[in-house]
Each structure stands twice: as C-alpha cells, then as structure tokens.
Design an enzyme around this catalytic site. Structure first.
Site, PDB file in Angstrom:
ATOM      1  N   GLY A  13      -2.639  -0.960  17.929  1.00 45.08           N
ATOM      2  CA  GLY A  13      -3.541  -1.500  18.946  1.00 45.08           C
ATOM      3  C   GLY A  13      -4.807  -0.667  19.060  1.00 45.08           C
ATOM      4  O   GLY A  13      -4.761   0.553  18.960  1.00 45.08           O
ATOM      5  N   ARG A  91      -1.692  -4.402  12.641  1.00 44.23           N
ATOM      6  CA  ARG A  91      -0.335  -3.883  12.820  1.00 44.23           C
ATOM      7  C   ARG A  91       0.466  -4.162  11.560  1.00 44.23           C
ATOM      8  O   ARG A  91       1.531  -4.751  11.609  1.00 44.23           O
ATOM      9  CB  ARG A  91       0.330  -4.541  14.024  1.00 44.23           C
ATOM     10  CG  ARG A  91      -0.206  -4.087  15.354  1.00 44.23           C
ATOM     11  CD  ARG A  91       0.767  -4.448  16.456  1.00 44.23           C
ATOM     12  NE  ARG A  91       0.143  -4.420  17.758  1.00 44.23           N
ATOM     13  CZ  ARG A  91       0.002  -3.335  18.497  1.00 44.23           C
ATOM     14  NH1 ARG A  91       0.408  -2.182  18.044  1.00 44.23           N
ATOM     15  NH2 ARG A  91      -0.559  -3.412  19.692  1.00 44.23           N
ATOM     16  N   ASP A 123       2.784   5.457  17.884  1.00 46.74           N
ATOM     17  CA  ASP A 123       4.087   5.794  17.278  1.00 46.74           C
ATOM     18  C   ASP A 123       4.336   5.070  15.954  1.00 46.74           C
ATOM     19  O   ASP A 123       4.752   5.696  14.970  1.00 46.74           O
ATOM     20  CB  ASP A 123       5.229   5.560  18.278  1.00 46.74           C
ATOM     21  CG  ASP A 123       5.338   4.112  18.744  1.00 46.74           C
ATOM     22  OD1 ASP A 123       4.342   3.379  18.637  1.00 46.74           O
ATOM     23  OD2 ASP A 123       6.421   3.713  19.213  1.00 46.74           O
ATOM     24  N   THR A 145      -3.059   6.063  21.864  1.00 50.70           N
ATOM     25  CA  THR A 145      -2.375   4.911  22.450  1.00 50.70           C
ATOM     26  C   THR A 145      -2.515   4.976  23.958  1.00 50.70           C
ATOM     27  O   THR A 145      -2.354   6.052  24.560  1.00 50.70           O
ATOM     28  CB  THR A 145      -0.873   4.808  22.097  1.00 50.70           C
ATOM     29  OG1 THR A 145      -0.268   3.844  22.971  1.00 50.70           O
ATOM     30  CG2 THR A 145      -0.097   6.109  22.232  1.00 50.70           C
ATOM     31  N   ILE A 146      -2.822   3.837  24.542  1.00 51.08           N
ATOM     32  CA  ILE A 146      -2.923   3.816  26.008  1.00 51.08           C
ATOM     33  C   ILE A 146      -1.547   4.001  26.641  1.00 51.08           C
ATOM     34  O   ILE A 146      -1.433   4.204  27.835  1.00 51.08           O
ATOM     35  CB  ILE A 146      -3.589   2.527  26.537  1.00 51.08           C
ATOM     36  CG1 ILE A 146      -2.718   1.289  26.259  1.00 51.08           C
ATOM     37  CG2 ILE A 146      -4.981   2.338  25.968  1.00 51.08           C
ATOM     38  CD1 ILE A 146      -3.123   0.081  27.093  1.00 51.08           C
ATOM     39  N   ASP A 147      -0.486   3.930  25.827  1.00 53.17           N
ATOM     40  CA  ASP A 147       0.871   4.108  26.364  1.00 53.17           C
ATOM     41  C   ASP A 147       1.182   5.594  26.629  1.00 53.17           C
ATOM     42  O   ASP A 147       2.107   5.901  27.365  1.00 53.17           O
ATOM     43  CB  ASP A 147       1.923   3.553  25.389  1.00 53.17           C
ATOM     44  CG  ASP A 147       1.657   2.107  25.012  1.00 53.17           C
ATOM     45  OD1 ASP A 147       0.883   1.449  25.731  1.00 53.17           O
ATOM     46  OD2 ASP A 147       2.203   1.643  23.994  1.00 53.17           O
ATOM     47  N   ASP A 149       2.820   7.666  24.978  1.00 52.78           N
ATOM     48  CA  ASP A 149       4.269   7.853  24.845  1.00 52.78           C
ATOM     49  C   ASP A 149       4.658   8.654  23.602  1.00 52.78           C
ATOM     50  O   ASP A 149       5.797   8.595  23.154  1.00 52.78           O
ATOM     51  CB  ASP A 149       4.976   6.486  24.809  1.00 52.78           C
ATOM     52  CG  ASP A 149       4.480   5.599  23.674  1.00 52.78           C
ATOM     53  OD1 ASP A 149       3.497   5.975  23.005  1.00 52.78           O
ATOM     54  OD2 ASP A 149       5.071   4.531  23.454  1.00 52.78           O
ATOM     55  N   ARG A 182      -2.660 -10.692  51.426  1.00 48.05           N
ATOM     56  CA  ARG A 182      -1.787 -11.029  50.301  1.00 48.05           C
ATOM     57  C   ARG A 182      -1.207  -9.794  49.642  1.00 48.05           C
ATOM     58  O   ARG A 182      -1.768  -8.709  49.725  1.00 48.05           O
ATOM     59  CB  ARG A 182      -2.591 -11.770  49.221  1.00 48.05           C
ATOM     60  CG  ARG A 182      -2.846 -13.206  49.556  1.00 48.05           C
ATOM     61  CD  ARG A 182      -3.710 -13.834  48.491  1.00 48.05           C
ATOM     62  NE  ARG A 182      -3.935 -15.225  48.834  1.00 48.05           N
ATOM     63  CZ  ARG A 182      -5.000 -15.921  48.484  1.00 48.05           C
ATOM     64  NH1 ARG A 182      -5.966 -15.356  47.788  1.00 48.05           N
ATOM     65  NH2 ARG A 182      -5.107 -17.185  48.823  1.00 48.05           N
ATOM     66  N   MET A 189       0.108  -2.386  30.888  1.00 49.89           N
ATOM     67  CA  MET A 189       0.735  -2.232  29.578  1.00 49.89           C
ATOM     68  C   MET A 189       1.552  -0.932  29.556  1.00 49.89           C
ATOM     69  O   MET A 189       1.773  -0.311  30.589  1.00 49.89           O
ATOM     70  CB  MET A 189      -0.325  -2.221  28.485  1.00 49.89           C
ATOM     71  CG  MET A 189      -0.851  -3.601  28.142  1.00 49.89           C
ATOM     72  SD  MET A 189      -1.986  -3.480  26.743  1.00 49.89           S
ATOM     73  CE  MET A 189      -2.140  -5.204  26.289  1.00 49.89           C
ATOM     74  N   GLY A 190       1.961  -0.521  28.373  1.00 49.63           N
ATOM     75  CA  GLY A 190       2.687   0.747  28.262  1.00 49.63           C
ATOM     76  C   GLY A 190       3.977   0.659  27.471  1.00 49.63           C
ATOM     77  O   GLY A 190       4.658   1.656  27.273  1.00 49.63           O
ATOM     78  N   ARG A 191       4.367  -0.581  27.135  1.00 54.45           N
ATOM     79  CA  ARG A 191       5.620  -0.783  26.394  1.00 54.45           C
ATOM     80  C   ARG A 191       6.823  -0.194  27.103  1.00 54.45           C
ATOM     81  O   ARG A 191       6.996  -0.471  28.277  1.00 54.45           O
ATOM     82  CB  ARG A 191       5.496  -0.186  24.990  1.00 54.45           C
ATOM     83  CG  ARG A 191       5.168  -1.238  24.030  1.00 54.45           C
ATOM     84  CD  ARG A 191       5.569  -1.006  22.621  1.00 54.45           C
ATOM     85  NE  ARG A 191       4.967  -2.110  21.911  1.00 54.45           N
ATOM     86  CZ  ARG A 191       3.845  -2.048  21.250  1.00 54.45           C
ATOM     87  NH1 ARG A 191       3.199  -0.917  21.130  1.00 54.45           N
ATOM     88  NH2 ARG A 191       3.356  -3.131  20.691  1.00 54.45           N
ATOM     89  N   GLU A 242       4.755  -3.253  32.097  1.00 53.33           N
ATOM     90  CA  GLU A 242       5.268  -4.441  31.395  1.00 53.33           C
ATOM     91  C   GLU A 242       6.729  -4.278  30.959  1.00 53.33           C
ATOM     92  O   GLU A 242       7.438  -5.261  30.784  1.00 53.33           O
ATOM     93  CB  GLU A 242       4.389  -4.778  30.189  1.00 53.33           C
ATOM     94  CG  GLU A 242       4.336  -3.669  29.144  1.00 53.33           C
ATOM     95  CD  GLU A 242       3.439  -3.971  27.962  1.00 53.33           C
ATOM     96  OE1 GLU A 242       2.776  -5.022  27.931  1.00 53.33           O
ATOM     97  OE2 GLU A 242       3.393  -3.128  27.035  1.00 53.33           O
ATOM     98  N   GLN A 294      -7.245  -3.397  29.652  1.00 55.53           N
ATOM     99  CA  GLN A 294      -6.938  -1.953  29.678  1.00 55.53           C
ATOM    100  C   GLN A 294      -7.324  -1.249  28.391  1.00 55.53           C
ATOM    101  O   GLN A 294      -7.476  -0.038  28.360  1.00 55.53           O
ATOM    102  CB  GLN A 294      -5.435  -1.740  29.926  1.00 55.53           C
ATOM    103  CG  GLN A 294      -4.994  -2.209  31.291  1.00 55.53           C
ATOM    104  CD  GLN A 294      -3.495  -2.481  31.321  1.00 55.53           C
ATOM    105  OE1 GLN A 294      -2.747  -1.668  31.822  1.00 55.53           O
ATOM    106  NE2 GLN A 294      -3.071  -3.610  30.803  1.00 55.53           N
TER     107      GLN A 294
HETATM  108  O1  F6P Z   1       0.811   0.088  22.259  1.00 51.10           O
HETATM  109  C1  F6P Z   1      -0.346  -0.304  22.882  1.00 51.10           C
HETATM  110  C2  F6P Z   1      -0.190  -1.635  23.536  1.00 51.10           C
HETATM  111  O2  F6P Z   1      -1.393  -1.896  24.226  1.00 51.10           O
HETATM  112  C3  F6P Z   1       1.036  -1.782  24.456  1.00 51.10           C
HETATM  113  O3  F6P Z   1       0.850  -1.186  25.715  1.00 51.10           O
HETATM  114  C4  F6P Z   1       1.198  -3.284  24.499  1.00 51.10           C
HETATM  115  O4  F6P Z   1       2.523  -3.642  24.759  1.00 51.10           O
HETATM  116  C5  F6P Z   1       0.797  -3.695  23.125  1.00 51.10           C
HETATM  117  O5  F6P Z   1      -0.007  -2.664  22.590  1.00 51.10           O
HETATM  118  C6  F6P Z   1       0.061  -5.021  23.056  1.00 51.10           C
HETATM  119  O6  F6P Z   1      -0.180  -5.306  21.733  1.00 51.10           O
HETATM  120  P1  F6P Z   1      -1.075  -6.501  21.178  1.00 51.10           P
HETATM  121  O7  F6P Z   1      -2.483  -6.026  21.118  1.00 51.10           O
HETATM  122  O8  F6P Z   1      -0.522  -6.762  19.836  1.00 51.10           O
HETATM  123  O9  F6P Z   1      -0.924  -7.634  22.130  1.00 51.10           O
END
Ligand code: F6P
Length: 370
Positions: A13, A91, A123, A145-147, A149, A182, A189-191, A242, A294
């Site tokens: 990503g 990917r 990763d 990675t924005i995750d 991780d 509300r 995101m973040g897997r 997510e 994000q």
């Molecule tokens: O690993 C980075 C990430 O942005 C995750 O947080 C997310 O689940 C995924 O990639 C989304 O991937 P794509 O761009 O294939 O929708």
C-alpha cells in the site's frame, strides 16, 4: 573507485513518506563529496510499480523505460513534499505460491545489473525482500506502513501523516455530531494492529476506541455511551480499527479471499457497531469509513524527516556492504536489523500496558505501566 547500480522500488500500500525516503536515497547515493570519501560511484534507477516492474521488465529489450527510470538529483528535488509514490506500487509477490515468478525476478535483477536493491515496504514486501536476500540479492529495506505493525522498529513511514488525517477528520465530524446530538463510529485502517485507532483516538480525544487486540462487548459499548449521555455529552466519537471484533465474533471482511501477500481485505466494523448502538440505545448513530483518505495527502513534517533519515541510513548500509538489513528506529535512534528478524511477524498493541479494557480507551496511568 567501485561502481554500484542501485535499484529502488516501493511495494504494498502507498503512504506518505515514500517519496521523501526515495529522494534521500538518491541524493545521498549521488552526493559527490560522499562518493569521494567512500570511493563509491553510484547510479540509481527506479523500478516502477513495485515487484511487478521486475516481473514485467524485459532487460534485453532496447526500451525498458516503462519499468525502469533513471533517478537524478534533479528528478527527485521536490519529491519530499508529495504523498503517495512517484514510482507506483503493487501488491505482487514474486514468491506467491499460486504464481511464483521469483526465478524471473532474480534473472531480471542480474540482467539489469543491479548491485543493490532498496525495497520500501511493509510486512508483506519486506518478507519478499528477506527472501530475495536469502536468494543472494543485496537488499536493504526501509519500513513503511500506516499500520505501524512491524517488529524491531518504533516507526514506519506514513503512520504520522495518517494519524494527522484521523485527527483532522474527527475534528470535522465533531461539529456536525454535536449539532445533531449524534454518535459517529469512525473506521480506521491498520489491519490486525490497533496502533492507528489507538493513537488516532488518543490524538483526537475519541470517547471509545476499539482495537483488534481486545475483543469488545456490545453491551459495554452501549453502557459507556449511555453513561456519556447521562454525564451531559451531546455526542460521542467512537474509533473502530478495521480489524476489531466483538467477543465471540470474527473480523469483518469486505471481500473473500487473500491478495498475493496473503492479506484479507477488512472492512465493515464501523457500520456493525453503529447498528448495535442504534438498536441497543435508540440513539442516532452513523458510521464513517476513513479508508484510503488515511494514506493520502502530503507527508507530515515527521514523515519527511524520518523519510530523509531512513533514506540516508539505507545508503550508509550500502556503503558498508551491510545487506539483508532493515533500517529501523529503536530507542529513538536510527539503526538496522536483519530483515529475517521481521519475516512473518507483526507488532501488536500490548493490551496490558497500553489499553484500558474497562473504558475501551487509552490508559490513564502511564508511568506505572512503562
Ligand atoms: O497495510 C496498509 C493498509 O492501508 C491497511 O491498513 C489496509 O487494510 C490495507 O492496506 C488496504 O489495502 P488496499 O489499498 O489494497 O485497499
């Protein structure tokens, strides 16, 4: 004087921070003073679209320009101000068991005369880099990675910019949420890791933060929401990673199957939680999925600076001939670790020290839980 041809690619990503890091790999590798000092003359080429570029390129053909681009200091001069990746990404894994192209990639690396391959990835991409290193390629990794991780490093490019997006978007939601009394459930995101939701929630002051590392109870969420209203709150912001899931449930998946890196496409948790709150409390509740916002936008100051430092450190490793390494941030200092040490591993939030399982939020004691 030794001569090196360096190939650089971005894989997985996209995120903010990739272009700054590439700029500094190029600028440092081509720096004339360093060339003299190190007795190394470099040429840098960009490989388009991640590992796909190394599969698609035909090194024997006259024209490889669709896949390989020369990178000069002039080309990358302004790159640090831009998000995404100017080289493109994909990917595609050359080691995908369904479609293994690793032999072709290894041959192409040889035919292109690449002495060093710099891989900017998360990763999945760094696991590929690690395998290429085992197959004899001189690889250097830069974490992104924005995750956030990845083990062994306290920082991965793109995280800070994404955190700022979460904070800014929630600030926008607050005014409309308050006006209408509300509840908003915001999906980040973040897997499988809760870093973006947790740190994003702490930054924007979310009332509830749901992370994959701790399964939530719908009843507890509803109790907390009603408590908030009893305490006079006009609205609540709930951040849901997510990958978060209810007790006894499974993660929410947008579409079945896995990509070439073995990742599932997650999504749908925010609407599920919103629905449960509507049903359980009768309060008006909406969901918002921040999604790829994000990953977009210009890199934050921190991502520009970290991109710069990671890029420079990657060239330092090359100058020492120290391959098969990932540039890292550890104890606040730039260092490196073997790529093999991160292969197949992810770094998750430590619930015992970083998450309040009663309030579903960040902890209110810090020094006692260092
Ligand atoms: O690993 C980075 C990430 O942005 C995750 O947080 C997310 O689940 C995924 O990639 C989304 O991937 P794509 O761009 O294939 O929708």
């Amino acid at each position: 004087m030794k001569r090196y041809r360096i190939g650089i690619l971005t894989s997985g990503g996209d995120c903010a921070g990739l272009n700054p890091a590439m700029k500094w790999v190029v600028k440092t590798a081509l720096d004339e003073r360093l060339e003299e000092e190190r007795d190394i003359r470099c040429e840098v080429v960009g490989i388009r679209d991640g590992f796909r570029g190394l599969v698609m390129v035909e090194p024997d053909a006259q024209d490889t320009v669709g896949h390989i681009v020369p990178l000069s200091e002039e080309t990358v001069r302004t790159w640090d101000r831009y998000g995404g990746t100017f080289l493109g990404t994909s990917r595609l894994s050359p080691y995908d068991p369904q479609h293994d192209t690793s032999e072709l990639v290894l041959n192409n690396i040889r035919k292109l005369g690449l002495d060093v391959l710099v891989v900017l990835g998360g990763d999945g991409s760094l696991a590929i880099a690690s395998r290429l290193a085992k197959d004899g390629v001189n690889v250097i990794g830069i974490p992104k990675t924005i995750d956030k991780d990845l083990p062994q490093t306290e920082y991965t490019l793109g995280f800070d910019t994404a955190l700022n997006v979460v904070t800014e978007e929630v600030d926008r939601l607050r005014t409309t949420a308050g006006s209408h009394k509300r509840i908003f459930v915001v999906e980040t995101m973040g897997r499988t890791a809760g870093w973006l939701a947790l740190e994003g929630g702490e930054s924007c002051g979310a009332y509830i933060i749901l992370i994959p590392e701790h399964d939530f109870s719908v009843e507890r969420i509803n109790e907390l929401v009603l408590d908030g209203r009893r305490g006079g709150a006009r609205y609540e912001i709930i951040l849901a990673a997510e990958g978060a899931k209810p007790e006894g449930g499974t993660e929410f998946v947008k579409k079945e199957g896995q990509d070439s890196f073995g990742h599932k496409a997650l999504g749908g948790i925010a609407e599920f939680v919103a629905e449960q709150i509507r049903e359980g409390t009768g309060l008006e509740t909406r969901s918002v999925v921040l999604s790829h916002l994000q990953r977009g936008g210009a890199p934050s100051a921190y991502d520009r600076r970290m991109g710069r430092h990671f890029g420079i450190a990657a060239v330092d490793l090359m100058a020492k001939g120290d391959y098969g390494k990932l540039v890292c941030l550890r104890n606040g200092r730039i260092t490196a670790c073997p790529l093999a040490q991160i292969e197949g591993k992810v770094k998750l939030v430590n619930v015992a020290t970083q998450y309040d399982t009663e309030r579903y939020n960040g902890r209110r004691t810090i020094l006692n839980h260092a």
